[in-house]
Design an enzyme around this catalytic site. Structure first.
Site, PDB file in Angstrom:
ATOM      1  N   ASP A  48     -14.123  36.635   9.215  1.00 17.04           N
ATOM      2  CA  ASP A  48     -13.079  35.625   9.148  1.00 17.04           C
ATOM      3  C   ASP A  48     -13.482  34.563   8.126  1.00 17.04           C
ATOM      4  OD1 ASP A  48     -10.631  34.394  10.311  1.00 17.04           O
ATOM      5  OD2 ASP A  48     -12.041  32.818  10.885  1.00 17.04           O
ATOM      6  N   GLU A 105     -12.049  37.865   4.637  1.00 17.15           N
ATOM      7  CA  GLU A 105     -11.093  36.992   3.966  1.00 17.15           C
ATOM      8  C   GLU A 105     -11.825  36.188   2.894  1.00 17.15           C
ATOM      9  OE1 GLU A 105      -7.709  35.711   7.074  1.00 17.15           O
ATOM     10  OE2 GLU A 105      -9.696  34.981   7.598  1.00 17.15           O
TER      11      GLU A 105
END
Length: 874
Positions: A479, A516
């Site tokens: 993340d 990400e």
């Protein structure tokens, strides 16, 4: 002349400044030699530590300091400037060599930087200490065992707490002293065999800058391997204990490893998967993945048989905000199903219980290396989490799917003295990234961690390796990976690569990594370190999400005020909706053609160096195609960019199309456009991801941020007779109220709710595309050179049809027709060559694509509207 290292008294001052405000710290002690102080005068200064009369009973400590460390004006060395680029323009001070030996004592006290201003008045500020902690303790601490470590059945418990005055172990209701190692700052105690299974906490007395006083915290272990319910205590647990291994675990046979550049991934939330599945015997639990005959597992097996290779589980580590005992979990107190499809009541009722219900996406980590208890059959049984998580992995592997785990090391749920804070209550001010004034950075919407600090970076590596070794995880999705240093993610890769089947039970080189790579916040543009962003990770074999192709497929961006901005697969120019945000027909046509260039770059694997002719007729590289002012192509090889059309963030693909397609678009055509949109990532070079249920036209009733919207908006419905989730009420107001005027008429329109015919047709057509990808080697090219040689777009420039992309890939020709009409794509260079519709589609589920044809004499491919046709040369 050397002086003895003695504590030198600070002179009393008649005009002493008040103590710094708690949590404020403009001075940064970056290593044993250097302090940087934003806003200071370039004149003599000092660090003062301790306080007169300060002891366990006097917590505030506002008296004069007991010791000082003298500072003289200095400059940063080239190495320091490279390590701290964001500090290069601030005043720097050299630590007096005579006082350097005072650092270990000073770091365990109240610490302030003091200087006199131009008027002779004392000014002071708190001191940030991560850099000097790494310098003093890092070499030894980096190698020290942490957490519960078992040897011959006896545990040793160890915690890194270099700034603590004292640390003790609270074990099963009694207190056990711990010993400090002065070289590493690690406190440890060796226990007896009988400690196994016992609950414990650390009792840490330490200066807490966030509250400006000494505190004694009873805190769980950052390296915990097990927890009691609601994470109240860590549990002494040996993950290698044979009693924790389900039957067959030691000889678990995994599906064949799929390289990242060929991976096809289903992103899935554990609770969503089964909580509404009446055929599951373990709804909402890890064990639902062992229910081989459930509707959900049968669907995953069908996807695996078609070519899906991985299931990506949303965070499954210990989550901070879910009550783990079912008796403590709140439920909506309304008859939700009886309410109108466009009512505000559903979201209001769900919202009333959201803070205490069983639902959260899980991006609020509490303990990084323990499975979440709410998914276990009994959260009060610590061993159940481990055993049942392993059985989940077994179940997925048995269905032909490898397992990816979503990990969130970029932030914690809380910091400071909050009850949900762990790291910051053990080493205050170390594990989080601090801004120039000493406050915790929150650009990720939570308390940002600092993996650039040695021991936070180590925690990331150690945690990932534990999941890989002890739970046989096959991949990790990071993340907000751009908030990590590139070096940290590469360290994870190196540590995984060292794992072998013989020594560790897993092949670490086969574990895939992606994340990400967004570039924002206080770390943006490599301000503090070289980030793990899209551009920087190119060439590493670690993929980043490709937002370029996503936006081109869907249209606009995730944060558009008007959600009706259209794209390639949502009708831009070819099926315009009434939104003025789309512009004039000429503007729509121009933007659509540019979107087609972005899609072409995406189909190559988003390669920076791929050369092609764009829709204006120019010869360009992928890196020369514009994406909102940035290069579209950034990948060095297929596998660097991960293609997707939707994920858990933002509206589902069906909901995005609900906003963007003209409202009178039929349910059948909506389903076809969904397949066109999904086909682009599915048939791209490199890895691709799809949100679970998108092939079933999954809707969250237009909710763009369903992280705590409960089961009502999030649950997957495997039986088409239960609908797709559309029309379950207006989405929660907190993130969607500004879109309600657009949402209300759509939700009230029964024509937008697909039936079984549309749902099953879309899913079958998508699986056909997966089969084509899985069986054709041309979709697995592994270099820019190979892609350049095999892939082309034979109808560029003025020959480009708005709404149609034609791709030639080796012996294949793929036509993506997003228009409503049958389209003819004439490729003169292929005239005289034979092409047939791919056998999978010719014998497949979609009767419309079976009408696609090819004329050999002219090299013309004919593809029905809203259809993707794949042809094979003979």
């Amino acid at each position: 002349m050397a002086l003895c290292a003695a504590v030198l008294p600070a002179p009393p001052s008649a005009n002493a400044a008040p103590p710094p405000a708690p949590g404020r710290a403009a001075a940064q002690w970056i290593d044993r030699d250097t302090v940087v102080w934003k806003g200071a005068r370039h004149a003599a200064a000092q660090l003062e530590f301790g306080a007169e009369g300060q002891g366990q009973g006097q917590e505030r400590g506002h008296g004069h300091a007991q010791g000082r460390i003298r500072l003289t004006p200095g400059t940063l060395t080239p190495a320091e400037r490279a390590a701290y680029p964001h500090l290069k323009d601030f005043p720097a001070f050299a630590v007096d060599p005579r006082d350097q030996k005072l650092a270990p004592a000073a770091l365990r006290e109240r610490l302030v930087a003091v200087q006199r201003d131009a008027d002779g008045q004392r000014v002071s500020t708190g001191v940030q200490i991560p850099g000097v902690l790494d310098d003093l303790y890092g070499p030894a601490a980096a190698k020290a065992p942490l957490g519960p470590v078992f040897r011959h059945g006896r545990p040793t418990l160890a915690v890194w707490a270099p700034t603590a005055r004292t640390v003790a172990l609270e074990l099963d209701g009694r207190t056990v002293p711990m010993r400090r190692d002065d070289a590493s700052g690690v406190w440890q105690v060796r226990g007896a065999r009988g400690w196994a299974g016992k609950p414990y906490r650390y009792v840490v007395t330490v200066w807490a800058p966030s509250v400006g006083r000494f505190v004694t915290n009873k805190v769980t272990d950052p390296y915990a391997t097990a927890l009691t319910a609601d994470s109240e205590r860590s549990v002494v647990l040996d993950l290698a204990d044979p009693r924790l291994a389900p039957k067959g675990w030691g000889k678990l046979k995994k599906p064949a490893a799929v390289p990242l550049n060929r991976a096809r991934i289903q992103e899935l939330h554990i609770r969503d998967f089964s909580v509404a599945d009446p055929t599951s015997r373990h709804p909402g639990q890890y064990l639902a993945f062992t229910d081989r005959r459930s509707a959900g597992m049968r669907h995953l097996k069908a996807l695996a048989d078609a070519g899906t290779s991985y299931v990506h589980l949303l965070p499954a580590f210990d989550i901070a905000t879910i009550p783990e005992r079912r008796s403590d979990q709140a439920r909506p107190d309304c008859d939700l199903a009886a309410l109108p499809a466009d009512s505000e009541r559903q979201q209001e009722c769900v919202g009333a219980s959201a803070a205490r219900d069983a639902y959260n996406w899980g991006y609020d980590p509490f303990h990084y290396t323990v499975p979440e208890g709410s998914y276990a059959s009994d959260p009060d049984a610590p061993r159940a989490r481990t055993t049942e998580f392993r059985r989940m992995v077994q179940g997925l592997n048995g269905a032909g799917l490898r397992t990816v785990m979503d990990v969130v090391y970029n932030h914690t749920a809380a910091s400071g003295q909050d009850r949900l804070s762990v790291l910051d209550r053990i080493v205050p001010g170390y594990y989080h990234r601090l801004l120039d004034d000493g406050t915790v950075a929150t650009s990720t919407c939570c308390a940002n961690t600092a993996p650039e600090h040695l021991m936070m970076g180590r925690l990331v590596v150690d945690s990932v390796v534990t999941w890989a070794r002890q739970y046989k995880i096959d991949g990790f999705r990071f993340d907000l990976m751009g908030h990590h240093p590139k070096a940290n993610i590469l360290a994870v890769r190196k540590a995984l690569d060292a794992l072998t089947v013989a020594e560790d039970g897993v092949d670490g080189k086969a574990i895939v990594l992606y994340g990400e790579g967004w570039n924002f916040g206080e770390a943006a543009d490599d301000a503090r370190f070289v980030q793990a962003t899209q551009r920087n990770m190119a060439g590493t074999g670690i993929a980043t999400f490709n937002d370029r192709s996503r936006d081109a497929v869907r249209g606009g961006g995730p944060f558009d005020p008007d959600p009706r901005v259209q794209g390639f697969a949502s009708g831009l120019y070819t099926a315009p909706n009434p939104s003025p945000a789309n512009g004039t027909p000429a503007e729509q046509r121009a933007r659509l053609l540019h979107y087609q260039d972005l899609i072409k770059v995406g189909l190559t694997g988003n390669l920076a160096g791929f050369t092609f002719t764009d829709t204006s007729g120019r010869t360009v590289k992928g890196s020369e195609v514009d994406y909102n002012g940035a290069p579209a192509g950034y990948a060095a090889a297929p596998g660097d960019a991960l293609a997707y059309a939707d994920a858990h963030d933002n509206e589902t693909l069906y909901d995005a199309l609900a906003y963007k397609l003209p409202q009178d678009t039929s349910a059948a055509d909506r389903a076809r456009m969904q397949v066109v949109a999904m086909a682009i990532p599915a048939l791209s070079q490199g890895p691709a991801l799809s949100q679970a249920g998108s092939d079933l036209l999954r809707s969250k009733s237009l909710d763009r941020n369903s992280f705590e919207s409960g089961d009502w908006f999030n649950a997957l419905h495997w039986d088409c007779r239960d609908g797709n989730g559309f029309g379950r009420g207006l989405p929660p107001a907190a993130d969607n109220k500004d879109k309600w005027p657009y949402a209300r008429p759509l939700l009230a329109d029964p024509a937008l709710r697909p039936g079984c015919a549309q749902i099953t047709a879309a899913s079958a057509a998508y699986r056909d595309l997966l089969r084509i990808h899985a069986t054709e080697p041309e979709f697995g090219l592994n270099s820019t050179e190979a892609v350049q040689a095999a892939l082309s777009f034979p109808l560029p420039g003025t020959a480009e049809t708005p709404g149609v992309v034609t791709m030639r890939l080796g012996k294949l020709v793929v036509v993506f027709n997003a228009t409503a009409q049958r389209q003819l794509q004439r490729v003169p260079s292929l005239a005289g060559h034979r092409y047939d519709l791919h056998r999978v589609q010719a014998r497949g589920a979609d009767p419309v694509v079976r009408t696609a044809s090819y004329e050999k004499r002219t090299g013309t491919f004919a593809v029905p509207g809203r259809t993707v046709g794949v042809f094979v040369g003979r």
